[in-house]
Design an enzyme around this catalytic site. Structure first.
Site, PDB file in Angstrom:
ATOM      1  N   CYS A 332       0.802  -1.230   0.000  1.00  0.00           N
ATOM      2  CA  CYS A 332       0.000   0.000   0.000  1.00  0.00           C
ATOM      3  C   CYS A 332       0.833   1.278   0.000  1.00  0.00           C
ATOM      4  CB  CYS A 332      -0.983  -0.003   1.169  1.00  0.00           C
ATOM      5  SG  CYS A 332      -1.174  -1.567   1.999  1.00  0.00           S
ATOM      6  N   ARG A 361       6.958 -11.230   5.126  1.00  0.00           N
ATOM      7  CA  ARG A 361       6.513 -11.071   6.509  1.00  0.00           C
ATOM      8  C   ARG A 361       7.125 -12.179   7.325  1.00  0.00           C
ATOM      9  NH1 ARG A 361       0.083 -10.076   5.594  1.00  0.00           N
ATOM     10  NH2 ARG A 361       0.348  -8.305   4.193  1.00  0.00           N
ATOM     11  N   GLN A 379       1.184 -11.254  -3.276  1.00  0.00           N
ATOM     12  CA  GLN A 379      -0.238 -10.915  -3.168  1.00  0.00           C
ATOM     13  C   GLN A 379      -0.832 -10.553  -4.515  1.00  0.00           C
ATOM     14  OE1 GLN A 379       0.186  -7.735  -0.217  1.00  0.00           O
ATOM     15  NE2 GLN A 379      -0.933  -9.041   1.212  1.00  0.00           N
ATOM     16  N   ASP A 381      -2.562  -8.109  -5.321  1.00  0.00           N
ATOM     17  CA  ASP A 381      -2.933  -6.884  -4.625  1.00  0.00           C
ATOM     18  C   ASP A 381      -3.494  -5.814  -5.567  1.00  0.00           C
ATOM     19  OD1 ASP A 381      -3.240  -5.492  -2.337  1.00  0.00           O
ATOM     20  OD2 ASP A 381      -1.113  -5.163  -1.944  1.00  0.00           O
ATOM     21  N   HIS A 383      -4.978  -1.446  -5.165  1.00  0.00           N
ATOM     22  CA  HIS A 383      -5.456  -0.317  -4.374  1.00  0.00           C
ATOM     23  C   HIS A 383      -6.239   0.608  -5.283  1.00  0.00           C
ATOM     24  CE1 HIS A 383      -2.204  -1.860  -1.826  1.00  0.00           C
ATOM     25  NE2 HIS A 383      -3.065  -1.576  -0.872  1.00  0.00           N
ATOM     26  N   LYS A 462     -14.413  -3.309   6.642  1.00  0.00           N
ATOM     27  CA  LYS A 462     -13.928  -4.227   5.610  1.00  0.00           C
ATOM     28  C   LYS A 462     -14.876  -5.400   5.385  1.00  0.00           C
ATOM     29  CE  LYS A 462     -11.263  -7.119   8.736  1.00  0.00           C
ATOM     30  NZ  LYS A 462     -10.092  -7.949   8.936  1.00  0.00           N
ATOM     31  N   HIS A 508      -8.174  -1.116  -0.177  1.00  0.00           N
ATOM     32  CA  HIS A 508      -7.226  -2.227  -0.366  1.00  0.00           C
ATOM     33  C   HIS A 508      -8.040  -3.428  -0.824  1.00  0.00           C
ATOM     34  CE1 HIS A 508      -4.293  -0.335   2.546  1.00  0.00           C
ATOM     35  NE2 HIS A 508      -5.425   0.159   3.012  1.00  0.00           N
TER      36      HIS A 508
HETATM   37 ZN   LIG Z   1      -3.118  -2.452   0.913  1.00  0.00          ZN
END
Ligand SMILES: [Zn+2]
Ligand SMILES: [Zn+2]
Length: 638
Positions: A332, A361, A379, A381, A383, A462, A508
């Protein structure tokens, strides 16, 4: 006193009424099948008095929420039976766990599989008579003395460690009493479908300096069908374990030189790339723009984003030229940097960025588990930077995208919506708008969902999506998270139609979760037999003997020209053996060529799972396979 029932009605009860009294007041029949009672959201023993004004819900025998109570009650019967079969055994604790229960014992001798069956037989004998579970609150000295007399040192130790003012309760069935908080069933009658599954060593109180006890595991269900299904699923799950299939199908491996990071082999890489290609195409069609951002960032970025304070323990940090750096645990902040790289106008919003985002991580070594739990996480991912007015439509699109993807894998899903917690950032007006928008989106799609009040992150509400695989196991994969915080921290702005600066809202979004984990889930979901579009090898051509090799090579070339991933297996092994091997490798299509097929420009088609389709012209077989691939069909088309 009064209690509130789930349908909104009030029930008048005498002062001091218990859960069972409440059930009786509703109906004698209900009272008979009551297993426990939920009091203000907490499952409690039905023998306890209810607080005035409580919200209550009766849990019946057969309700899923009552399974832990059935299982823990079965654990008490296990302890009783074990005492009968092994005089001198010492008991300790026996809680319900996910999918079952256990009880820890110190046996006078080593026990094995045959002993589990003996204990089960004794449990069945005990259960032939219906025994009530009785609950008594006892003073400390009496109960302590009882366990001292019985030579139950572990129980005595537990009592000595409990705070002096804590009331002690004992549950008894038949000739067996146990120190226990409960709750328990009314009696043993609902305990019918159970099985002791295995034993393992377990240190007393998880302390490696203490005695190693024997943990007997078991499971119980309300019906024999449920138990049978569960045992079948366990067996299937072992066969489908992605770590085992990953090796057998040569997809990936792990090596201690890089814990928690998979090494993808050529075949695994085909699955990976096919999945990523599909994902890229689907994102692009929905107006996302792909970006790629660095892995390593100076600590300043993490200080601004808040990760330095909140997430540092899980980050990999290093120093370069005396400057502190951290590997990104999330993408992000990087996407915020791209947003900030230029002046933005409202005309550019919504701005949707997707990234095949590699993050790291730290997960403790003990928790790593194949592809399901890794340190190196890629991910899927994205945004979205949006105006407050755009939240609803964008979330709706994201959700639609998610459902389209899951449908592709024939997976069911469950959705949870988490709303504002006590401590939060952002105006309540934005929270109101955002939460309403999320509710409306879910309701508009007619999706059933659970609301977790107050469970949202401090920076926004969320939606979490849990996928259910073919064995009924649930995996949290997708998440759509609104964020009012990061745009603030990074001082993101866009110029509105009014020519003033405004803060965008950030969304996200990950749909598959991570590619590593999702491939792990897919391997187990399909038992390694990928649908054609994902299969590393889509077809194998098998000449029956050497004189069919030329025809087989021509067939292979034709399949290859159609863009299919095809191999030829012309080894000197028998055709039966080569087919069996292709079955083990879970190749979707096996094309056999003998005299008849070679002459006719045909192939004898076998699909994975011993499905014989007979001899068909090669051209039409290629057409069928190409259509099946391009439509990303889940099951073979015939
Ligand atoms: Zn994010
Ligand atoms: Zn108990």
């Amino acid at each position: 006193m009064k209690v509130h029932l789930p349908d909104g009605t009030e029930l008048e009860l005498e002062d001091g009424a218990t859960g069972l009294d409440c059930a009786r007041a509703i109906g004698e029949r209900l009272a008979k099948v009551t297993a426990a009672i939920e009091v203000d959201g907490e499952v409690r023993d039905l023998r306890l008095p209810l607080p005035d004004g409580a919200k209550v819900k009766i849990l019946r025998v057969g309700d899923e929420e009552a399974l832990p109570i059935l299982r823990h009650s079965t654990a008490h019967v296990l302890a009783e039976a074990t005492r009968h079969v092994f005089p001198g055994v010492k008991i300790s604790i026996g809680p319900a766990i996910d999918n079952g229960f256990y009880y820890d014992f110190e046996f006078p001798e080593q026990i094995g599989e045959a002993d589990l069956r003996r204990i089960e037989d004794e449990m069945r004998r005990i259960l032939k008579q219906k025994h009530a579970f009785t609950r008594e609150t006892t003073d400390r000295d009496t109960i302590r003395q009882r366990f001292v007399d019985e030579d139950e040192a572990y129980k005595v130790e537990l009592i000595d460690d409990l705070p002096a003012d804590e009331p002690l309760t004992v549950y008894t069935q038949d000739d067996f009493s146990d120190l226990c908080r409960g709750p328990h069933l009314q009696d043993t009658a609902p305990i019918k479908a159970f099985k002791l599954t295995h034993v393992a060593g377990a240190y007393w109180r998880g302390d490696s300096t203490r005695t190693m006890l024997t943990r007997v595991y078991g499971t119980a269900f309300f019906t024999q069908e449920d138990l049978d299904q569960h045992l079948h699923n366990i067996e299937e799950a072992q066969k489908r374990d992605h770590r085992r299939l990953g090796k057998e199908l040569d997809l990936f491996s792990f090596n201690d030189v890089s814990p928690g990071a998979p090494f993808w082999h050529p075949k695994g890489m085909i699955v990976w790339n096919t999945l990523v290609d599909m994902w890229r195409k689907e994102n692009s069609e929905r107006g996302y723009q792909e970006v790629k951002t660095p892995i390593l960032y100076a600590s300043d970025l993490w200080k601004t984003s808040g990760h330095w304070d909140k997430f540092r323990e899980n980050m990999y940090l290093l120093e370069i030229e005396e400057r502190a750096f951290g590997m990104k645990p999330m993408n992000c902040p990087a996407h915020c940097m791209i947003f900030k790289s230029d002046r933005r106008s409202y005309r550019e919003l919504p701005l949707r960025m997707n990234e095949v985002g590699l993050v790291h991580r730290h997960e403790p070594s003990g928790t790593l588990h194949g592809l399901m739990r890794v340190r190196h996480i890629t991910q899927d991912d994205a945004h979205l930077f949006v105006t407050t007015e755009q939240i609803e439509e964008e979330v709706q699109n994201v959700l639609g995208f998610a459902l389209d993807l899951y449908e592709l894998f024939a997976m069911h899903f469950k959705i949870e919506l988490s709303t504002r917690p006590e401590v939060r950032v952002g105006d309540d007006a934005i929270w109101d708008k955002a939460e309403e928008a999320l509710h409306r989106v879910l309701q508009a799609r007619g999706i059933e969902y659970r609301v977790n009040e107050g469970d949202g992150a401090f920076y926004g509400p969320k939606i979490d999506i849990h996928l259910t695989d073919s064995l009924g196991r649930s995996w949290q994969c997708g998440t759509v998270q609104l964020d009012f915080n990061l745009p603030e921290r990074f001082e993101l702005t866009y110029t509105g139609a009014d020519d003033h600066d405004h803060r965008p809202v950030m969304i996200h979004r990950a749909l598959l979760g991570s590619f590593e984990r999702f491939i792990g889930i897919l391997i187990e979901h399909y038992g390694g037999a990928f649908p054609l579009w994902l299969a590393p090898v889509q077809a194998v051509v098998l000449p029956i003997s050497d004189r069919h090799i030329l025809a087989a090579e021509m067939a292979r070339d034709a399949l290859h020209s159609a863009g299919l991933r095809v191999q030829i297996d012309a080894r000197g092994e028998s055709i039966g053996k080569r087919i069996a091997e292709a079955e083990t490798q879970k190749v979707p299509a096996m094309l056999v060529i003998g005299d008849r097929e070679a002459e006719a420009g045909a192939v004898a088609v076998r699909r994975h799972g011993r499905i014989d389709l007979g001899t068909l012209p090669l051209d039409s077989v290629i057409d069928t396979l190409v259509t099946e691939r391009d439509s990303r069909a889940t099951t073979p088309t015939h």
